[in-house]
Motif scaffolding. Sequence first.
Motif, PDB file in Angstrom:
ATOM      1  N   GLU A  42     -14.806  15.329  22.254  1.00  0.00           N
ATOM      2  CA  GLU A  42     -13.931  14.209  22.149  1.00  0.00           C
ATOM      3  C   GLU A  42     -12.878  14.277  23.235  1.00  0.00           C
ATOM      4  O   GLU A  42     -12.708  12.978  23.916  1.00  0.00           O
ATOM      5  CB  GLU A  42     -13.321  13.997  20.816  1.00  0.00           C
ATOM      6  N   ASN A  43     -12.358  15.329  23.667  1.00  0.00           N
ATOM      7  CA  ASN A  43     -11.362  15.426  24.522  1.00  0.00           C
ATOM      8  C   ASN A  43     -11.964  15.349  25.959  1.00  0.00           C
ATOM      9  O   ASN A  43     -11.320  14.636  26.885  1.00  0.00           O
ATOM     10  CB  ASN A  43     -10.526  16.602  24.366  1.00  0.00           C
ATOM     11  N   GLY A  95       0.689  19.536  19.463  1.00  0.00           N
ATOM     12  CA  GLY A  95       0.404  18.703  18.542  1.00  0.00           C
ATOM     13  C   GLY A  95      -1.077  18.330  18.352  1.00  0.00           C
ATOM     14  O   GLY A  95      -1.632  18.037  17.528  1.00  0.00           O
ATOM     15  N   ALA A  96      -1.791  18.451  19.491  1.00  0.00           N
ATOM     16  CA  ALA A  96      -3.217  18.232  19.718  1.00  0.00           C
ATOM     17  C   ALA A  96      -3.691  18.723  21.080  1.00  0.00           C
ATOM     18  O   ALA A  96      -2.795  19.303  21.939  1.00  0.00           O
ATOM     19  CB  ALA A  96      -3.584  16.738  19.385  1.00  0.00           C
ATOM     20  N   PRO A  97      -4.924  19.082  21.303  1.00  0.00           N
ATOM     21  CA  PRO A  97      -5.368  19.625  22.400  1.00  0.00           C
ATOM     22  C   PRO A  97      -5.023  18.613  23.512  1.00  0.00           C
ATOM     23  O   PRO A  97      -5.242  17.365  23.810  1.00  0.00           O
ATOM     24  CB  PRO A  97      -7.051  20.020  22.400  1.00  0.00           C
ATOM     25  N   PRO A 115       3.730  14.929  23.045  1.00  0.00           N
ATOM     26  CA  PRO A 115       2.271  15.260  22.689  1.00  0.00           C
ATOM     27  C   PRO A 115       1.175  14.720  23.720  1.00  0.00           C
ATOM     28  O   PRO A 115       1.443  13.996  24.555  1.00  0.00           O
ATOM     29  CB  PRO A 115       1.940  14.186  21.286  1.00  0.00           C
ATOM     30  N   PRO A 116      -0.024  15.124  23.622  1.00  0.00           N
ATOM     31  CA  PRO A 116      -0.920  14.754  24.886  1.00  0.00           C
ATOM     32  C   PRO A 116      -1.018  13.220  25.139  1.00  0.00           C
ATOM     33  O   PRO A 116      -1.260  12.992  26.244  1.00  0.00           O
ATOM     34  CB  PRO A 116      -2.380  15.116  24.281  1.00  0.00           C
ATOM     35  N   SER A 142      -1.176   9.086  29.077  1.00  0.00           N
ATOM     36  CA  SER A 142      -0.757   7.437  29.162  1.00  0.00           C
ATOM     37  C   SER A 142      -0.237   7.518  30.698  1.00  0.00           C
ATOM     38  O   SER A 142      -0.221   6.808  31.577  1.00  0.00           O
ATOM     39  CB  SER A 142       0.117   7.031  28.370  1.00  0.00           C
ATOM     40  N   MET A 143       0.345   8.656  31.014  1.00  0.00           N
ATOM     41  CA  MET A 143       1.107   8.860  32.559  1.00  0.00           C
ATOM     42  C   MET A 143       0.222   8.960  33.426  1.00  0.00           C
ATOM     43  O   MET A 143       0.257   8.503  34.558  1.00  0.00           O
ATOM     44  CB  MET A 143       2.082  10.016  32.388  1.00  0.00           C
TER      45      MET A 143
END
Length: 680
Positions: free
Chosen positions: A511-512, A384-386, A303-304, A309-310
């Motif tokens: 938000e993104n 799973g999410a943008p 997931p995003p 995090s990477m």
Amino acid sequence: MAEPTKGVVSGGDTGGGASRGSTFPRLLRHLASTTPTAVAMQEKRYGIWQPITWAEYAERVAETAHGLASLGVKRGDIVAVLGDNRPEWLIAELGTQSIGASVVGIYPTSIGEELRHILTTAASRVVICEDQEQVDKLLRLREEERGRELEAGEEPLLVEHVVYYDPHGLEAYDDEWLMEFTDLEERGREWGAQRAGWLDKQVEAGRPDDIAVICTTSGTTSRPKLGELSHTNLLAMADHLTEVDPIGPKDRYVSFLPFAWIGEQMLAVACGLSRGLTLSFPEDSATQRADLREIGPDVMFSPPRIWESMLSEVQVRIDEAGRLKRSVFGWGYDVGDKVAAMRVTGKKPGPGLRLAHLVADQVATRPVRDQLGLARIKRCYTGGAPLGPDVFRFFHAIGVNLKQIYGQTEICGIAVVHRDDDIAFNTVGTPIAGTELRINEDGEILLRSASVFRGYHRNPEATAEAVDRQGWLHTGDAGFLDEHDHLVVIDRQKDVLTAADGTRYSSAFIENKLKFSPYVEEAVVFAPEVGGDGMTALITLDPATVGSWAEHERLSYTTYTDLAGKPEVYELVAEETKRANEDLPETIRVRRFVLLHKQFDPDDDEITRTRKVRRNVIADRYGDIIAALQRGEDDVHVRSRITYQDGSSVERELTLRIFDLTTYSIPEGRGRRPVWSGRR
């Protein structure tokens, strides 16, 4: 925004597929007979990889199937599995399916009412769990059940047996409810020895349309529903996905995301069994990145939050590097970005750019891929999410073939995906084979394929709302098709709003934009009240990157709450938010924000187990803060319990500052922060 498309876009269909018409247990038996000594799974224990061949895998599944039958599990029953990814999780799943039952996966972080809701809805009598932590949850749940009367309409907990596969810490437990997994297998060996041929008949009696797995929905607005997925559903998806991106027995896959999530069932289990993929399980979460690097997977799906995090890790490492290394990486990144921009549209770079890219890859971008464990990646997916377009572009610039997918639990996690030479960073691609896509008059995305689920377990009303009589899955998401027939997902249909000037927008999109900052972990945006001016936001910090920045700035702090209240941190986030606003229409720019005194926590129901924000919970719990933001106040008072590193805690009254961006200007001469750096 484009007008809703009423026609149907189809990914085409190429027939029945290699594994259609089969079941997971039959595929396992085929692999065990044709490639018995090939490695099916490997788990790292005490620093050493322990392989399990297909023949050993099938043998342990048979023993587990017999063991479950001896406990009374029958065709049509549902066994719950609760724990982190280990070989025993899949052995339990395949063993359950071998006798005509199915599994419901439960996230290992689930507690209390959520855990009880899944167990009672599934009427599970047997739970396979991981370790002492999960056993203690179940014991506590049983004691709570015994100590009270059920309310009207409330269903009882039916669990009769709890089987654990990590005995550490459980040596002194003597509750007759409990059984070690190895004891279940031993019991199965004895039970099966007296019933020769019984299991063969059970496996052959299994039908492709039987329920294989029950996956919970995200539950962002209510308690999760339980989606029934058949073998046909999952294997149709596997066939269609691998027509786009072939997967073979020599490919490696590191399984570290919960099997309760449809994404892991999709790739690790369905694609794994239908294509003979080798699965590797990290030793634990602390060694996950090192184990990923050691295996060097060919395929990856996350997931995003994993990709974000990477990127944050890269930003921290580069910011700690010397000036020369930063300069070299900056040059290499720019070259990689130019090449990626051409390749994702099917173009080829010229000789000079190709040569520069070879050098840049060796000295700049390949070392970063290697550190992330992505040096051998052929293709990887996010869903799973943008995922923010800037994050997406970063990975392509360093040479990672990352693709966006779109789907839901109700369609086995995938319906739309990017192709290798046809990637647009603001879309999710085009339908896979066998999938039809339509946008209805209301702008809702509708999907139809052989992977559309059987329905919600014991919830026919919700099933009828989700799938119409023509077989179309109503996703509840708003979207449109661009000029290249790529799907653009806006947001949940009910969350698409209209600004005062008529602009349609999505809170998730704003938000993104904010979350692209390495310093922002979560952001929840709220529209202004009637007559108000501009958007407001609750923001939580990424403690790792902000902590690293604070250390570099020689800024001392004690707790997360202390860090979030620092004026310097407010200034840092204000600049990031101001930059994000530059790409947004004037009417939907964030005008005021507050740095929340705590991170969002799934145990507090603020986010789901897959880290999707529960907006209704946030709006209710932080209503006073949101109201103060919308009124344009300077600060707001809250009470909160602060926990220190030594474990002590105290309840305090806090004053949270509200930052007004309408009076803020970025210091003159300060350039835009590069994508790969956390430094200004």
